[in-house]
Design a protein around this motif. Structure first.
Motif, PDB file in Angstrom:
ATOM      1  N   ILE A 148      48.790  42.915  43.014  1.00 13.99           N
ATOM      2  CA  ILE A 148      48.635  41.937  42.074  1.00 13.99           C
ATOM      3  C   ILE A 148      47.005  41.772  41.484  1.00 13.99           C
ATOM      4  O   ILE A 148      46.743  41.794  40.521  1.00 13.99           O
ATOM      5  CB  ILE A 148      48.971  40.362  42.566  1.00 13.99           C
ATOM      6  N   VAL A 149      46.090  41.852  42.462  1.00 11.75           N
ATOM      7  CA  VAL A 149      44.647  41.895  42.520  1.00 11.75           C
ATOM      8  C   VAL A 149      44.299  43.084  41.814  1.00 11.75           C
ATOM      9  O   VAL A 149      43.400  43.217  40.552  1.00 11.75           O
ATOM     10  CB  VAL A 149      43.995  41.875  43.734  1.00 11.75           C
ATOM     11  N   SER A 150      44.903  44.176  41.877  1.00 16.91           N
ATOM     12  CA  SER A 150      44.594  45.453  41.373  1.00 16.91           C
ATOM     13  C   SER A 150      45.040  45.386  39.777  1.00 16.91           C
ATOM     14  O   SER A 150      44.160  45.889  38.928  1.00 16.91           O
ATOM     15  CB  SER A 150      45.340  46.677  41.836  1.00 16.91           C
ATOM     16  N   VAL A 151      46.063  44.943  39.404  1.00 15.95           N
ATOM     17  CA  VAL A 151      46.538  44.702  38.116  1.00 15.95           C
ATOM     18  C   VAL A 151      45.537  43.623  37.366  1.00 15.95           C
ATOM     19  O   VAL A 151      45.386  43.929  36.346  1.00 15.95           O
ATOM     20  CB  VAL A 151      48.099  44.323  37.784  1.00 15.95           C
ATOM     21  N   LEU A 152      45.109  42.325  37.987  1.00 21.81           N
ATOM     22  CA  LEU A 152      44.560  41.475  37.215  1.00 21.81           C
ATOM     23  C   LEU A 152      42.967  42.270  37.166  1.00 21.81           C
ATOM     24  O   LEU A 152      42.497  42.045  35.965  1.00 21.81           O
ATOM     25  CB  LEU A 152      44.230  40.391  38.149  1.00 21.81           C
ATOM     26  N   ASN A 153      42.610  42.789  37.949  1.00 21.66           N
ATOM     27  CA  ASN A 153      41.240  43.526  37.724  1.00 21.66           C
ATOM     28  C   ASN A 153      41.300  44.577  36.486  1.00 21.66           C
ATOM     29  O   ASN A 153      40.465  44.766  35.838  1.00 21.66           O
ATOM     30  CB  ASN A 153      40.774  44.159  39.022  1.00 21.66           C
ATOM     31  N   ASP A 154      42.286  45.357  36.769  1.00 20.84           N
ATOM     32  CA  ASP A 154      42.662  46.424  35.586  1.00 20.84           C
ATOM     33  C   ASP A 154      42.684  45.791  34.162  1.00 20.84           C
ATOM     34  O   ASP A 154      42.066  46.245  33.219  1.00 20.84           O
ATOM     35  CB  ASP A 154      43.718  47.116  35.756  1.00 20.84           C
ATOM     36  N   LEU A 155      43.246  44.559  34.203  1.00 22.36           N
ATOM     37  CA  LEU A 155      43.428  43.843  32.918  1.00 22.36           C
ATOM     38  C   LEU A 155      42.150  42.886  32.610  1.00 22.36           C
ATOM     39  O   LEU A 155      41.963  42.152  31.653  1.00 22.36           O
ATOM     40  CB  LEU A 155      44.599  42.973  32.926  1.00 22.36           C
ATOM     41  N   HIS A 156      41.302  42.910  33.433  1.00 23.28           N
ATOM     42  CA  HIS A 156      39.763  42.148  33.285  1.00 23.28           C
ATOM     43  C   HIS A 156      40.261  40.628  33.260  1.00 23.28           C
ATOM     44  O   HIS A 156      39.494  39.836  32.668  1.00 23.28           O
ATOM     45  CB  HIS A 156      39.080  42.431  32.006  1.00 23.28           C
ATOM     46  N   VAL A 157      41.477  40.230  33.916  1.00 20.04           N
ATOM     47  CA  VAL A 157      41.814  38.660  33.952  1.00 20.04           C
ATOM     48  C   VAL A 157      40.772  37.870  34.922  1.00 20.04           C
ATOM     49  O   VAL A 157      40.347  36.874  34.643  1.00 20.04           O
ATOM     50  CB  VAL A 157      43.302  38.669  34.230  1.00 20.04           C
ATOM     51  N   LEU A 158      40.429  38.675  36.002  1.00 23.25           N
ATOM     52  CA  LEU A 158      39.600  37.842  36.918  1.00 23.25           C
ATOM     53  C   LEU A 158      38.184  37.782  36.596  1.00 23.25           C
ATOM     54  O   LEU A 158      37.763  36.664  36.832  1.00 23.25           O
ATOM     55  CB  LEU A 158      39.516  38.862  38.243  1.00 23.25           C
ATOM     56  N   ASN A 159      37.643  38.458  35.488  1.00 17.90           N
ATOM     57  CA  ASN A 159      36.447  38.064  35.044  1.00 17.90           C
ATOM     58  C   ASN A 159      36.392  36.550  34.028  1.00 17.90           C
ATOM     59  O   ASN A 159      35.690  35.914  34.283  1.00 17.90           O
ATOM     60  CB  ASN A 159      35.959  39.109  33.928  1.00 17.90           C
ATOM     61  N   ALA A 160      37.626  36.514  33.445  1.00 17.09           N
ATOM     62  CA  ALA A 160      37.652  35.053  32.680  1.00 17.09           C
ATOM     63  C   ALA A 160      38.062  33.876  33.830  1.00 17.09           C
ATOM     64  O   ALA A 160      37.457  32.699  33.581  1.00 17.09           O
ATOM     65  CB  ALA A 160      38.779  35.065  31.974  1.00 17.09           C
ATOM     66  N   THR A 161      38.921  34.195  34.653  1.00 20.92           N
ATOM     67  CA  THR A 161      39.252  33.275  35.898  1.00 20.92           C
ATOM     68  C   THR A 161      37.978  32.956  36.428  1.00 20.92           C
ATOM     69  O   THR A 161      37.868  31.678  37.034  1.00 20.92           O
ATOM     70  CB  THR A 161      40.361  33.763  36.563  1.00 20.92           C
ATOM     71  N   THR A 162      37.020  33.816  36.834  1.00 17.21           N
ATOM     72  CA  THR A 162      35.950  33.648  37.638  1.00 17.21           C
ATOM     73  C   THR A 162      34.969  32.774  36.832  1.00 17.21           C
ATOM     74  O   THR A 162      34.663  32.103  37.385  1.00 17.21           O
ATOM     75  CB  THR A 162      35.280  34.991  38.190  1.00 17.21           C
ATOM     76  N   ALA A 163      34.850  33.090  35.393  1.00 17.43           N
ATOM     77  CA  ALA A 163      34.004  32.175  34.761  1.00 17.43           C
ATOM     78  C   ALA A 163      34.678  30.846  34.639  1.00 17.43           C
ATOM     79  O   ALA A 163      33.687  29.723  34.533  1.00 17.43           O
ATOM     80  CB  ALA A 163      33.952  32.851  33.332  1.00 17.43           C
ATOM     81  N   VAL A 168      37.046  33.648  42.637  1.00 15.60           N
ATOM     82  CA  VAL A 168      35.627  34.046  43.116  1.00 15.60           C
ATOM     83  C   VAL A 168      35.664  35.916  42.911  1.00 15.60           C
ATOM     84  O   VAL A 168      36.084  36.349  43.897  1.00 15.60           O
ATOM     85  CB  VAL A 168      35.605  33.408  44.497  1.00 15.60           C
ATOM     86  N   GLY A 169      34.849  35.932  42.030  1.00 18.29           N
ATOM     87  CA  GLY A 169      34.421  37.369  41.899  1.00 18.29           C
ATOM     88  C   GLY A 169      35.795  38.289  41.612  1.00 18.29           C
ATOM     89  O   GLY A 169      36.565  37.805  40.866  1.00 18.29           O
ATOM     90  N   ASN A 170      36.001  39.442  42.592  1.00 16.81           N
ATOM     91  CA  ASN A 170      37.272  40.199  42.186  1.00 16.81           C
ATOM     92  C   ASN A 170      38.169  39.472  43.184  1.00 16.81           C
ATOM     93  O   ASN A 170      39.025  40.395  43.431  1.00 16.81           O
ATOM     94  CB  ASN A 170      36.809  41.554  42.305  1.00 16.81           C
ATOM     95  N   HIS A 171      37.963  38.488  43.713  1.00 18.08           N
ATOM     96  CA  HIS A 171      38.850  37.989  44.770  1.00 18.08           C
ATOM     97  C   HIS A 171      39.854  36.827  44.326  1.00 18.08           C
ATOM     98  O   HIS A 171      39.340  36.097  43.622  1.00 18.08           O
ATOM     99  CB  HIS A 171      38.285  37.419  46.094  1.00 18.08           C
ATOM    100  N   VAL A 172      41.170  37.087  44.651  1.00 21.92           N
ATOM    101  CA  VAL A 172      41.998  35.733  44.137  1.00 21.92           C
ATOM    102  C   VAL A 172      42.416  34.835  45.509  1.00 21.92           C
ATOM    103  O   VAL A 172      42.455  33.723  45.424  1.00 21.92           O
ATOM    104  CB  VAL A 172      43.418  36.312  43.810  1.00 21.92           C
TER     105      VAL A 172
END
Length: 308
Positions: A148-163, A168-172
């Protein structure tokens, strides 16, 4: 032609007074076990919590009933962020459960066919496992090395959710998003079951009638299916929101110190602080009263005539 008077009606026999009294007492006798259960396990604990909330003292010297209403002021002022987190997470959990649960219940009710029972069993079976174990499992699912975290990182979703402050960063894990994910998973069956029960009662021929009246699928759902399924929507949202607002296991296992909820503070005040009983009781009473007010307002707004 002579007119004859109609025959006199025989009087209806009346039961004896003893039978009438027994008939009046029977409903109360049947209600007595339930009333006793509510008094012992609902009313008495509430009154005990209210009484403890206005006491002073500590576990070593004992507590005294001093009618110290300042405990409520301390509970509100010191733990206001936790109240906000509990309300926010429970509302988000309820909304996501509705968005996810309605399509699932709809498909099972109208497309499940002979597999309806099996599909509903698949919805319920995870609940047979301990709530704690299911929550701990999400620590593995949301781990940094998980898919799940790998897919979210590939889609750059975590950048938006961290903002936005939800990860927190690349961690869910250890984030508000992880808390909401765990709550949605744990409480989703509470939403699906009432929705399915309500949708399953709808006659499928009404959908055919909507098509005959030149309504597309969405218009038929909006004008026919959704209004008829509103009792399930209201019941599901209540069954999801009420336990979610008091949940603290997900926040404790999947969150961080900044995602604390009211339940965590209540546990800490009761189990770890020697003088926390009065404030902990005050927080519990406020949480219970606030939840009751929100539920009553929601029921009044949604209507209750079809909730049976």
């Amino acid at each position: 032609m002579s007119l004859q008077a109609p025959p006199a009606k025989s009087p209806v026999p009346q039961p004896p007074p003893a039978a009438r009294r027994a008939g009046l007492l029977t409903p109360w006798i049947l209600l007595l076990p339930g009333l006793l259960w509510l008094v012992v396990f609902f009313l008495v604990p509430i009154l005990t919590s209210v009484g403890a909330s206005v006491q002073t003292g500590n576990a070593d010297q004992g507590y005294r009933l001093t009618w110290d209403w300042g405990n409520y002021g301390h509970g509100l002022s010191d733990y206001l962020p936790q109240y906000g987190h509990s309300l926010l997470y429970s509302v988000l959990c309820t909304v996501f459960c509705l968005l996810l649960g309605y399509p699932v219940a709809y498909c099972i009710a109208f497309r499940g066919g002979r597999f309806k029972s099996l599909l509903m069993a698949l919805v319920v079976v995870p609940s047979f496992t301990s709530f704690l174990i299911r929550t701990i499992a999400w620590k593995t699912i949301l781990s940094d090395n998980g898919p799940i975290v790998s897919v979210l990182n590939d889609l750059h979703v975590l950048n938006a959710t961290t903002a936005m402050g939800w990860t927190v960063g690349n961690h869910v894990l250890a984030s508000p998003a992880a808390v909401v994910f765990g709550m949605v998973y744990n409480f989703l069956p509470f939403m699906i079951l009432p929705l399915y029960t309500s949708l399953e009662k709808i006659d499928p021929r009404l959908h055919e009638a909507g098509s005959d009246l030149y309504c597309d699928t969405f218009a038929t759902w909006r004008r026919v299916t959704l209004p008829l399924s509103m009792p399930g929507v209201v019941g599901g949202t209540l069954l999801t929101f009420i336990p979610a607002v008091g949940d603290y296991i997900n926040a404790q296992l999947l969150g961080n110190p900044n995602t604390g909820v009211v339940g965590q503070k209540i546990e800490d005040l009761f189990l770890r602080q020697t003088d926390g009983y009065p404030v902990g009781s005050a927080i519990s009473v406020v949480l219970m009263a606030g939840t009751l007010i929100l539920v009553l307002l929601y029921i009044r707004k949604a209507g209750t005539e079809d909730l049976i």
